[in-house]
Write an enzyme that holds these catalytic residues in place. Structure first.
Site, PDB file in Angstrom:
ATOM      1  CB  CYS A 137      -2.562   2.281   3.905  1.00  0.00           C
ATOM      2  SG  CYS A 137      -1.825   3.382   2.699  1.00  0.00           S
ATOM      3  CB  CYS A 140      -4.537   3.557   0.893  1.00  0.00           C
ATOM      4  SG  CYS A 140      -2.897   2.906   1.009  1.00  0.00           S
ATOM      5  CG  ASP A 141      -7.850   3.064   3.068  1.00  0.00           C
ATOM      6  OD1 ASP A 141      -8.094   3.012   1.853  1.00  0.00           O
ATOM      7  OD2 ASP A 141      -7.430   2.093   3.722  1.00  0.00           O
TER       8      ASP A 141
END
Ligand code: NAP
Length: 311
Positions: A137, A140-141
């Site tokens: 992701c 997300c990261d």
């Protein structure tokens, strides 16, 4: 135990759309959200392709859309339960039984919209380095890879979209693809090729992810020449497709050989009264708009089925 008219399993675009329609149809749906309200779109950055919501000055994000859909569903009377389904009994109903960590529900009808999850490569080092360089992701990261070099695996729309997103943070994004042409659509291909921070390694697979505490490099193999090389990277983002979250439905609903729930054109599953919508039954389109459409179709069909039964 209260008997519900409708239980919706999942809270992605399909589930929340089905909730809006069944709530407006006065069926008081219970939505069991799963671990992540909104499902995969809650991890999506900008949504440019959802008809009617485009605004070049301020493109809506996945979480924006989840919030709008959640508020709309609750406004019309849907009840959201922040829990996860652990098992179902669809063979002895209606009423059908749905078990969560906290509760057991009985329902006259069910819409299954449990979605899909990212596939793993299955190479040494992958599981070990999840959260320490391996990610599924970008939204997300990506932030953790400011000024760093990352590899992206895959040649589809997801890989291109996420690679472009990752260039906001990373110095260099190297797309490692197992063939010499991309699967992604032309628009995303063009954008990826035009991005100076994105490079490509063709005909190549990752055979190992290695490092110390965190990822330091990947071992690659050219599938045409057999040449093995090392690519130093700080992160590996894997976008090689998805699998349906249908394990809890094994033996309950008919599925294809990949675990996708089989539905007909009315979103009916193999059990009368149980409908499925979104990625749990759609390996082809995987769009917010198609999931919304399928959720709506399932809701309308279910309303008719309940009404016919009660006549
Ligand atoms: P996908 O289209 O199935 O692409 C997966 C990619 O990963 C392919 O390039 C595939 O290679 C590669 N791959 C698969 N298994 C692999 C393995 N074991 N090792 C190395 N590479 C592997 O998946 P996706 O990109 O997630 O897209 C899925 C669907 O969602 C598509 O219909 C797509 O159009 C849609 N989508 C749309 C958007 C958008 O419209 N903005 C964004 C994301 C996704 P091959 O090409 O060789 O098969």
């Amino acid at each position: 135990m209260q008997r519900e008219r409708v239980v919706i399993i999942g809270s992605g675009p399909a589930g929340l759309s089905a909730a809006i329609y069944t709530a407006r149809g006065m069926l008081h749906p219970v939505v069991i959200t799963g671990t992540q309200l909104g499902g995969q779109i809650s991890l999506t950055s900008e949504v440019e392709n959802y008809p009617g919501l485009f605004n070049p000055q301020s493109t809506p994000t996945g979480p924006d859309m989840v919030e709008l859909m959640r508020a709309q569903a609750e406004h019309f009377g849907a009840r959201l339960v922040y829990d996860e389904v652990t098992g179902v009994d669809f063979r002895n109903g209606p009423p059908f039984t749905i078990k969560t960590h906290g509760e057991t529900y009985q329902a006259d009808s069910v819409i299954v919209t449990a979605g899909a999850s990212p596939k793993h490569l299955g190479v040494p080092g992958e599981a070990e380095y999840v959260g320490r360089g391996v990610s599924y992701c970008g939204t997300c990261d990506g932030f953790f890879f400011r000024g760093k070099d990352v590899a992206v695996v895959g040649g589809g729309d997801s890989a291109m979209e996420e690679s472009i997103f990752l260039t906001k943070f990373a110095d260099k994004v190297t797309i490692v693809h197992r063939r010499d042409e991309l699967r992604a659509g032309p628009t995303l291909q063009r954008r990826a090729y035009a991005n100076e921070k994105i490079g490509f390694i063709w005909d190549t697979v990752i055979e190992e992810i290695a490092g110390n505490d965190v990822v330091q490099n990947v071992v690659t193999r050219n599938v045409k020449t057999g040449e093995v090389s090392e690519l130093p990277v700080d992160g590996v983002f894997i976008f090689i497709g998805h699998y349906p979250n249908s394990e809890f439905l094994v033996g309950q609903l008919a599925m294809d050989e990949h675990g996708y729930v089989i539905t007909d054109e009315f979103m009916r599953t193999s059990v009368p009264g149980i409908y499925a919508a979104g990625e749990i039954q759609d390996p082809h389109y995987r769009q917010i708009a198609t999931s919304v459409g399928q959720g709506v179709a399932a809701a309308l069909q279910l309303e008719r089925w309940l009404a016919d039964k009660e006549e």
